[in-house]
Design a protein around this motif. Structure first.
Motif, PDB file in Angstrom:
ATOM      1  N   UNK A 308      20.783  -3.361  -7.470  1.00 41.70           N
ATOM      2  CA  UNK A 308      20.029  -2.158  -7.846  1.00 41.70           C
ATOM      3  C   UNK A 308      18.882  -2.522  -8.779  1.00 41.70           C
ATOM      4  N   UNK A 309      19.078  -3.559  -9.604  1.00 34.00           N
ATOM      5  CA  UNK A 309      17.993  -4.013 -10.475  1.00 34.00           C
ATOM      6  C   UNK A 309      16.834  -4.565  -9.649  1.00 34.00           C
ATOM      7  N   UNK A 310      17.161  -5.323  -8.598  1.00 33.88           N
ATOM      8  CA  UNK A 310      16.117  -5.824  -7.697  1.00 33.88           C
ATOM      9  C   UNK A 310      15.401  -4.662  -7.012  1.00 33.88           C
ATOM     10  N   UNK A 311      16.158  -3.653  -6.592  1.00 30.52           N
ATOM     11  CA  UNK A 311      15.552  -2.493  -5.945  1.00 30.52           C
ATOM     12  C   UNK A 311      14.631  -1.756  -6.911  1.00 30.52           C
ATOM     13  N   UNK A 312      15.072  -1.590  -8.158  1.00 27.74           N
ATOM     14  CA  UNK A 312      14.236  -0.916  -9.155  1.00 27.74           C
ATOM     15  C   UNK A 312      12.960  -1.704  -9.420  1.00 27.74           C
ATOM     16  N   UNK A 313      13.074  -3.033  -9.466  1.00 26.22           N
ATOM     17  CA  UNK A 313      11.893  -3.870  -9.675  1.00 26.22           C
ATOM     18  C   UNK A 313      10.926  -3.741  -8.514  1.00 26.22           C
ATOM     19  N   UNK A 314      11.462  -3.647  -7.294  1.00 25.22           N
ATOM     20  CA  UNK A 314      10.609  -3.489  -6.118  1.00 25.22           C
ATOM     21  C   UNK A 314       9.869  -2.157  -6.150  1.00 25.22           C
ATOM     22  N   UNK A 315      10.586  -1.080  -6.469  1.00 26.16           N
ATOM     23  CA  UNK A 315       9.959   0.246  -6.541  1.00 26.16           C
ATOM     24  C   UNK A 315       8.899   0.273  -7.635  1.00 26.16           C
ATOM     25  N   UNK A 316       9.196  -0.324  -8.779  1.00 26.76           N
ATOM     26  CA  UNK A 316       8.229  -0.362  -9.875  1.00 26.76           C
ATOM     27  C   UNK A 316       6.979  -1.139  -9.481  1.00 26.76           C
ATOM     28  N   UNK A 317       7.162  -2.223  -8.726  1.00 33.45           N
ATOM     29  CA  UNK A 317       6.014  -3.017  -8.269  1.00 33.45           C
ATOM     30  C   UNK A 317       5.137  -2.210  -7.323  1.00 33.45           C
ATOM     31  N   UNK A 318       5.777  -1.456  -6.436  1.00 34.81           N
ATOM     32  CA  UNK A 318       5.020  -0.625  -5.500  1.00 34.81           C
ATOM     33  C   UNK A 318       4.202   0.420  -6.256  1.00 34.81           C
ATOM     34  N   UNK A 319       4.817   1.037  -7.260  1.00 30.65           N
ATOM     35  CA  UNK A 319       4.121   2.070  -8.039  1.00 30.65           C
ATOM     36  C   UNK A 319       2.950   1.465  -8.804  1.00 30.65           C
ATOM     37  N   UNK A 320       3.179   0.336  -9.459  1.00 34.62           N
ATOM     38  CA  UNK A 320       2.123  -0.310 -10.240  1.00 34.62           C
ATOM     39  C   UNK A 320       0.965  -0.774  -9.355  1.00 34.62           C
ATOM     40  N   UNK A 321       1.307  -1.236  -8.162  1.00 37.83           N
ATOM     41  CA  UNK A 321       0.241  -1.636  -7.231  1.00 37.83           C
ATOM     42  C   UNK A 321      -0.531  -0.411  -6.740  1.00 37.83           C
ATOM     43  N   UNK A 322       0.189   0.691  -6.484  1.00 39.90           N
ATOM     44  CA  UNK A 322      -0.452   1.902  -5.977  1.00 39.90           C
ATOM     45  C   UNK A 322      -1.427   2.494  -6.982  1.00 39.90           C
ATOM     46  N   UNK A 323      -1.124   2.372  -8.268  1.00 43.29           N
ATOM     47  CA  UNK A 323      -2.022   2.935  -9.279  1.00 43.29           C
ATOM     48  C   UNK A 323      -3.086   1.922  -9.719  1.00 43.29           C
ATOM     49  N   UNK A 324      -3.075   0.744  -9.074  1.00 41.29           N
ATOM     50  CA  UNK A 324      -4.109  -0.247  -9.352  1.00 41.29           C
ATOM     51  C   UNK A 324      -3.895  -1.079 -10.595  1.00 41.29           C
ATOM     52  N   UNK A 325      -2.628  -1.152 -11.072  1.00 35.53           N
ATOM     53  CA  UNK A 325      -2.378  -1.919 -12.293  1.00 35.53           C
ATOM     54  C   UNK A 325      -2.539  -3.418 -12.061  1.00 35.53           C
ATOM     55  N   UNK A 326      -2.123  -3.897 -10.872  1.00 35.06           N
ATOM     56  CA  UNK A 326      -2.379  -5.296 -10.552  1.00 35.06           C
ATOM     57  C   UNK A 326      -2.824  -5.411  -9.104  1.00 35.06           C
ATOM     58  N   UNK A 327      -3.300  -6.617  -8.744  1.00 32.81           N
ATOM     59  CA  UNK A 327      -3.957  -6.835  -7.458  1.00 32.81           C
ATOM     60  C   UNK A 327      -2.956  -6.994  -6.322  1.00 32.81           C
ATOM     61  N   UNK A 328      -3.501  -7.051  -5.097  1.00 27.33           N
ATOM     62  CA  UNK A 328      -2.674  -7.259  -3.917  1.00 27.33           C
ATOM     63  C   UNK A 328      -1.977  -8.615  -3.969  1.00 27.33           C
ATOM     64  N   UNK A 329      -2.686  -9.626  -4.480  1.00 21.08           N
ATOM     65  CA  UNK A 329      -2.092 -10.963  -4.574  1.00 21.08           C
ATOM     66  C   UNK A 329      -0.858 -10.935  -5.471  1.00 21.08           C
ATOM     67  N   UNK A 330      -0.981 -10.306  -6.637  1.00 19.88           N
ATOM     68  CA  UNK A 330       0.145 -10.218  -7.562  1.00 19.88           C
ATOM     69  C   UNK A 330       1.308  -9.460  -6.927  1.00 19.88           C
ATOM     70  N   UNK A 331       0.993  -8.372  -6.211  1.00 13.98           N
ATOM     71  CA  UNK A 331       2.042  -7.578  -5.560  1.00 13.98           C
ATOM     72  C   UNK A 331       2.775  -8.406  -4.507  1.00 13.98           C
ATOM     73  N   UNK A 333       3.073 -11.685  -4.302  1.00  4.60           N
ATOM     74  CA  UNK A 333       3.859 -12.742  -4.946  1.00  4.60           C
ATOM     75  C   UNK A 333       5.132 -12.173  -5.566  1.00  4.60           C
ATOM     76  N   UNK A 334       5.024 -11.005  -6.193  1.00  4.69           N
ATOM     77  CA  UNK A 334       6.191 -10.376  -6.814  1.00  4.69           C
ATOM     78  C   UNK A 334       7.239 -10.023  -5.761  1.00  4.69           C
ATOM     79  N   UNK A 335       6.815  -9.405  -4.663  1.00  2.00           N
ATOM     80  CA  UNK A 335       7.759  -9.036  -3.598  1.00  2.00           C
ATOM     81  C   UNK A 335       8.390 -10.290  -3.000  1.00  2.00           C
TER      82      UNK A 335
END
Length: 357
Positions: A308-331, A333-335
Motif C-alpha cells: 500500500x505504501x508503494x501504491x500511495x507513492x505511485x498515486x502521489x507521483x501521478x498527482x505531482x506530475x499532473x500539477x507540473x511539480x516535476x518533469x516527465x523524465x523524473x516521473x 524514473x520514479x515509476x
C-alpha cells in the motif's frame, strides 16, 4: 581420550556443490586461455588500440568476448543445474518452457557481461587517458576478463533461485541504465524524457534498449520461479488466495512482455506502441498491488503494508506530475524505480511466507 570430530556435512560441502565449484574453475581456465589467444590476435590485427576510443576500443572488443563467454558458461551451467539440490523441479517443466527460460537466462547473462565489461573499461580509461594497449597487456587483460566472466557467470546460473534471480534483475536493470546514461551522446537527455536514451543510433542506445529487452525476458523467466514458489506455498496451506498461484505469474509474464516491447519499439521507431507498452507494464503493476490482498492472502501483514505504501507513492507521483511539480523524465524514473523496488520487496516476503513469526 580423543577429541570427537565434527560431522562430515559441517566440514565438507555436498558433492554437487563441490563439483559446481570445480567446473567453474576449469571453465575459467579454459576461458582465460581463449582470452589470451583472442587478446594476442586483437593486438596483432589492430595496431593502435586504446582502452576506449573511436579509432580502436579494446574495451568494446573485450565486452564482445565476455558476452560470447557468458553465452557458453550460462548455457552449460543452467542446463547442468537441473540436477542440483533445489533445482529438480525444473526437470518437470514442459520442454518449450524450459527452452524459453534457458534462452532468457543466457541472453541476460550475456548482456550483463557485455555491459559490465564495457562500463568497467570506460571507467578504467578515465584513469589512463590515451594509454595504448600493447600486445602484452592485451593478452593479460583479455585473459583475466574472459576468465573472470566464465567463473562468475557459471556460479550465478548454477545456484539460481527466485531471490537470486530478483537480485540479478535489479543489478542488470540498474547497470544497463546507468551505462546508457553516462555514455549517451546527448548530455541533456534528461530534459526530454527517460526513453530519449534509446533514440540514438549508437552504443548507448543499444545498451539502453537491449537492457529493457533482456530485462523483459528475464521477468518472464522470473515468473516461472514465482509460480513454483506460489504452488509450494499454496500446497502447504501458507497461501489461501483465490487462484493467486496462476494469476500472479501470468501478470508477471505480461509485465515482462511489456518491458521488452518498450525496448523493441523505441520512441523514434514507434511512439504509440512504445507508450502502450509502458502503460501496460504500469497497469500490471497496479493490478498486482490492488489485487494483492485477494490474490496473495496469507502473505505477511507487513508485505501488504509495504504494498500500500508503494501504491500511495505511485498515486502521489501521478498527482505531482499532473500539477507540473516535476518533469516527465523524473516521473518515468520514479515509476520505474517503484516497480522494481516492489518486485524486490515482494520476493523477500515471498521467501518468508509460511514461516512462524
Amino acid at each position: 581420550m580423543t577429541t570427537p570430530s565434527l560431522p562430515l556435512p559441517d566440514v565438507v560441502p555436498p558433492a554437487p556443490v563441490r563439483r559446481t565449484e570445480a567446473i567453474a574453475v576449469y571453465l575459467a581456465f579454459g576461458a582465460g586461455i581463449a582470452g589470451a589467444i583472442y587478446g594476442l590476435t586483437v593486438a596483432l590485427v589492430a595496431t593502435s588500440l586504446e582502452l576506449t576510443s573511436s579509432s580502436g576500443s579494446f574495451g568494446l572488443l573485450a565486452a564482445c568476448g565476455s558476452a560470447i563467454v557468458a553465452v557458453v558458461a550460462s548455457a552449460v551451467g543452467y542446463w547442468r543445474a537441473r540436477d542440483l539440490p533445489g533445482q529438480e523441479w525444473r526437470r518437470a517443466l514442459p520442454p518449450w518452457k524450459f527452452t524459453v527460460n534457458t534462452v532468457s537466462v543466457v541472453i541476460v547473462h550475456a548482456a550483463l557481461a557485455f555491459v559490465v565489461t564495457y562500463a568497467l573499461y570506460r571507467l578504467l580509461a578515465l584513469g589512463f587517458i590515451g594509454l595504448p594497449v600493447i600486445p602484452f597487456w592485451a593478452v593479460v587483460l583479455m585473459a583475466v576478463t574472459l576468465g573472470l566472466t566464465a567463473w562468475i557467470v557459471y556460479l550465478s546460473v548454477a545456484s539460481m533461485t527466485t531471490q537470486r534471480m530478483s537480485s540479478l534483475l535489479m543489478a542488470f536493470i540498474a547497470i544497463g541504465t546507468l551505462t546508457a546514461m553516462v555514455t549517451t551522446p546527448d548530455p541533456e537527455w534528461w530534459a526530454v524524457h527517460f526513453s530519449h536514451l534509446g533514440s540514438f543510433d549508437d552504443v548507448s542506445s543499444w545498451v539502453f534498449n537491449g537492457t529493457l529487452i533482456a530485462g523483459g525476458l528475464l521477468v518472464t523467466t522470473f515468473a516461472v520461479y514465482i509460480a513454483n514458489d506460489l504452488d509450494a506455498l499454496t500446497a502447504a496451506g501458507a497461501l489461501t488466495g483465490s487462484n493467486g498461484q496462476r494469476i500472479v505469474p501470468a501478470l508477471f509474464v505480461v509485465m515482462g512482455i511489456m518491458l521488452a516491447c518498450v525496448g523493441l519499439f523505441p520512441v523514434d521507431v514507434n511512439l504509440l506502441v512504445h507508450n502502450l507498452s509502458a502503460m501496460g507494464m504500469a497497469a500490471m503493476f497496479l493490478v498486482l498491488l490492488i489485487g494483492g490482498p485477494r490474490l496473495l492472502r496469507g502473505m505477511p501483514r507487513t508485505y501488504f503494508v509495504s504494498a500500500w505504501a508503494f501504491l500511495a507513492a505511485l498515486v502521489a507521483s501521478i498527482v505531482l506530475f499532473a500539477i507540473g511539480y516535476f518533469s516527465l523524465t523524473a516521473f518515468e524514473i520514479i515509476v520505474f524505480a517503484l516497480i522494481f523496488g516492489w518486485i524486490a520487496v515482494f520476493i523477500r516476503f515471498l521467501a518468508v511466507s509460511g514461516q512462524k513469526a
